[in-house]
Scaffold this active site. Structure first.
Site, PDB file in Angstrom:
ATOM      1  N   TYR A  15      43.250 -17.766  57.724  1.00 22.24           N
ATOM      2  CA  TYR A  15      42.505 -17.481  56.496  1.00 22.24           C
ATOM      3  C   TYR A  15      41.059 -17.988  56.552  1.00 22.24           C
ATOM      4  O   TYR A  15      40.221 -17.582  55.763  1.00 22.24           O
ATOM      5  CB  TYR A  15      43.208 -18.095  55.280  1.00 22.24           C
ATOM      6  CG  TYR A  15      44.523 -17.418  54.917  1.00 22.24           C
ATOM      7  CD1 TYR A  15      44.961 -16.295  55.601  1.00 22.24           C
ATOM      8  CD2 TYR A  15      45.309 -17.909  53.898  1.00 22.24           C
ATOM      9  CE1 TYR A  15      46.162 -15.686  55.288  1.00 22.24           C
ATOM     10  CE2 TYR A  15      46.515 -17.293  53.571  1.00 22.24           C
ATOM     11  CZ  TYR A  15      46.932 -16.181  54.270  1.00 22.24           C
ATOM     12  OH  TYR A  15      48.121 -15.578  53.953  1.00 22.24           O
ATOM     13  N   LYS A  32      54.877 -20.016  66.233  1.00 11.85           N
ATOM     14  CA  LYS A  32      55.191 -18.828  67.043  1.00 11.85           C
ATOM     15  C   LYS A  32      54.744 -19.159  68.468  1.00 11.85           C
ATOM     16  O   LYS A  32      53.938 -18.444  69.083  1.00 11.85           O
ATOM     17  CB  LYS A  32      54.444 -17.617  66.437  1.00 11.85           C
ATOM     18  CG  LYS A  32      54.827 -16.275  67.009  1.00 11.85           C
ATOM     19  CD  LYS A  32      56.234 -15.833  66.668  1.00 11.85           C
ATOM     20  CE  LYS A  32      56.552 -14.521  67.372  1.00 11.85           C
ATOM     21  NZ  LYS A  32      57.996 -14.223  67.400  1.00 11.85           N
ATOM     22  N   ASP A  81      59.561 -15.955  62.799  1.00  9.76           N
ATOM     23  CA  ASP A  81      60.396 -14.782  62.528  1.00  9.76           C
ATOM     24  C   ASP A  81      61.855 -15.189  62.309  1.00  9.76           C
ATOM     25  O   ASP A  81      62.511 -14.727  61.372  1.00  9.76           O
ATOM     26  CB  ASP A  81      60.271 -13.726  63.649  1.00  9.76           C
ATOM     27  CG  ASP A  81      60.268 -14.331  65.043  1.00  9.76           C
ATOM     28  OD1 ASP A  81      60.176 -15.570  65.164  1.00  9.76           O
ATOM     29  OD2 ASP A  81      60.385 -13.572  66.030  1.00  9.76           O
ATOM     30  N   ASP A 129      52.283 -19.420  53.579  1.00  5.83           N
ATOM     31  CA  ASP A 129      52.048 -18.546  52.424  1.00  5.83           C
ATOM     32  C   ASP A 129      53.236 -17.589  52.282  1.00  5.83           C
ATOM     33  O   ASP A 129      53.819 -17.423  51.205  1.00  5.83           O
ATOM     34  CB  ASP A 129      50.740 -17.773  52.674  1.00  5.83           C
ATOM     35  CG  ASP A 129      50.246 -17.071  51.430  1.00  5.83           C
ATOM     36  OD1 ASP A 129      50.883 -17.214  50.370  1.00  5.83           O
ATOM     37  OD2 ASP A 129      49.218 -16.365  51.510  1.00  5.83           O
ATOM     38  N   ASP A 175      56.698 -18.100  49.549  1.00 11.27           N
ATOM     39  CA  ASP A 175      56.977 -17.045  48.557  1.00 11.27           C
ATOM     40  C   ASP A 175      58.398 -16.518  48.736  1.00 11.27           C
ATOM     41  O   ASP A 175      59.121 -16.297  47.764  1.00 11.27           O
ATOM     42  CB  ASP A 175      56.000 -15.867  48.725  1.00 11.27           C
ATOM     43  CG  ASP A 175      54.858 -15.949  47.730  1.00 11.27           C
ATOM     44  OD1 ASP A 175      54.560 -17.068  47.275  1.00 11.27           O
ATOM     45  OD2 ASP A 175      54.262 -14.897  47.414  1.00 11.27           O
TER      46      ASP A 175
END
Ligand code: NAD
Length: 363
Positions: free
Chosen positions: A141, A189, A221, A245, A249
């Protein structure tokens, strides 16, 4: 204990839910003989209307001069046509970055009374209690270079971390795990991304300082599946900005309602506390808003800015008790309205206040 809190209630249901959070905090402070110094300032759409900017200078100055900032929510349909940097949400981004918090804490826990609101089966979520610690100021970001080159029809963002950025937030995550069930799952990852390999190496180095915390690593994942299949296995989940993020959620479904979830952003100059929901213009001003996320956010202020763990836990237990007794705001009662006593925003706040008072006075 003396705590100086700036309340930036914002727009829509923000003022309604923060009022209830503040009244619970006042009750708890009174009983414990603590003093709360409260100030209120404008942010978001209300500040655009009155001051012409979503984050007025006096709001920012007051925020920097406080021990904690309690934010309601910002945003309203009437501002949707403004350019992004002039909208209410710009005020939120500005205050977050000025306060400098880099560790975003998002609890995701199951209330068994609300299991019916979750799309997951009760036996999967019952007892789940995860604390997400998400790095907030780095990663994809914020990384440079970033660009959408319209001439060449290419766009790129950069996922970048320094070891120091990972280490400072990892220490916070391990310290929080020490105070909980002493388990930390670091998400990356590392099978594909170099930035994740650096992340994993830094986390392992910090882990040596916390031998009492069991560390595991998961690929992002796989983690997306584990949260849905076996959320009870996780305690603190530690992630970089983008992964956190998305996963936090996703984990919101464990609780079953947006109106229940608190958050805290710590590690900077002043900690910032906010329920995760938005300003909900569709229900604003009608007494329909669920104040429990904001009230639970107040508990996080006591835990992380005042060291008042017992009082924070008392608020959390009171919320649980009120739900056990069958009290619900309309968003929580949708599935079975006849079985519950449906309360307005202020009535729900009052119930939690009475319950926490009884608990603390009799403790
Ligand atoms: P939202 O979270 O405001 O609402 C989504 C849905 O959940 C709505 O149906 C709303 O009524 C319901 N809801 C949310 N909180 C609730 C509560 N406490 N009690 C009962 N019901 C609740 O998200 P949205 O509709 O996408 O956005 C509305 C505005 O809020 C937009 O302007 C958006 O930019 C802004 N927003 C602000 C924040 C923030 O301030 N942190 C976060 C998200 C969205």
């Amino acid at each position: 204990m003396h705590l100086k809190i700036l309340v930036t209630a914002g727009d829509g249901i923000g003022p309604e839910v923060t009022n209830e959070a503040v009244s619970v905090l006042k009750e708890v402070a009174n009983i414990g003989g603590h003093t709360l110094e409260l100030d209120a300032k404008r942010i978001g759409g209300i500040a655009i209307t009155t001051d012409g900017t979503p984050l007025p200078a006096d709001t920012l100055a007051a925020a920097l001069d406080s021990d904690a900032v309690l934010l309601g929510a910002v945003g309203g349909n009437e501002f949707n046509s403004l350019p992004p940097d002039k909208r209410p949400e710009a005020g939120l981004l500005q205050i977050r970055s000025a306060l400098g918090g880099f560790a975003n804490l998002r609890p995701a826990f199951a209330f068994k009374e609300l299991a019916i609101n979750s799309p997951l089966r009760p036996e999967i979520i019952d007892g789940a209690d995860i604390l997400f610690v998400r790095e907030l100021l780095g990663g994809l970001y914020f990384g440079q270079p970033r660009e959408w080159n319209k001439a060449t029809n290419e766009a790129w963002n950069t996922m970048r971390y320094t070891k120091a950025e990972v280490v400072r937030v990892a220490r916070i995550a391990f310290q929080l795990a020490q105070k909980r069930r002493k388990k930390l799952c670091s998400v990356d990852k590392a099978n594909v991304l170099e930035v994740s390999q650096l992340w994993r190496a830094a986390v392992m180095e910090v882990a040596a300082e916390f031998p009492d915390v069991a560390l595991e690593h998961q690929y992002v994942d796989a983690m997306a599946m584990h949260i849905m299949n076996r959320p009870k296995d996780f305690d603190v989940v530690f992630t970089e900005n983008l992964f956190g993020d998305i996963l936090s959620d996703e984990a919101g479904v464990i609780t079953g309602s947006l109106g229940m979830l608190p958050s805290a952003t710590i590690g900077g100059k002043v900690n910032l506390y906010e329920p995760i929901h938005g300003s909900a213009p569709d229900i604003a001003g009608k007494g329909l808003a669920n104040p429990l996320g904001a009230i639970l956010t107040g508990a996080l202020i006591l835990r992380h800015s005042a060291g008042l763990e017992a009082e924070a836990a008392a608020i959390e237990t009171s919320v649980r008790k009120v739900l056990e007794q069958g009290f619900r705001t309309p968003d929580l009662a949708r599935t079975n309205p006849q079985g519950f006593t449906v309360l307005s925003t202020t009535e729900m706040g009052a119930k939690v206040r009475e319950t926490v008072k009884t608990m603390l006075v009799n403790a």
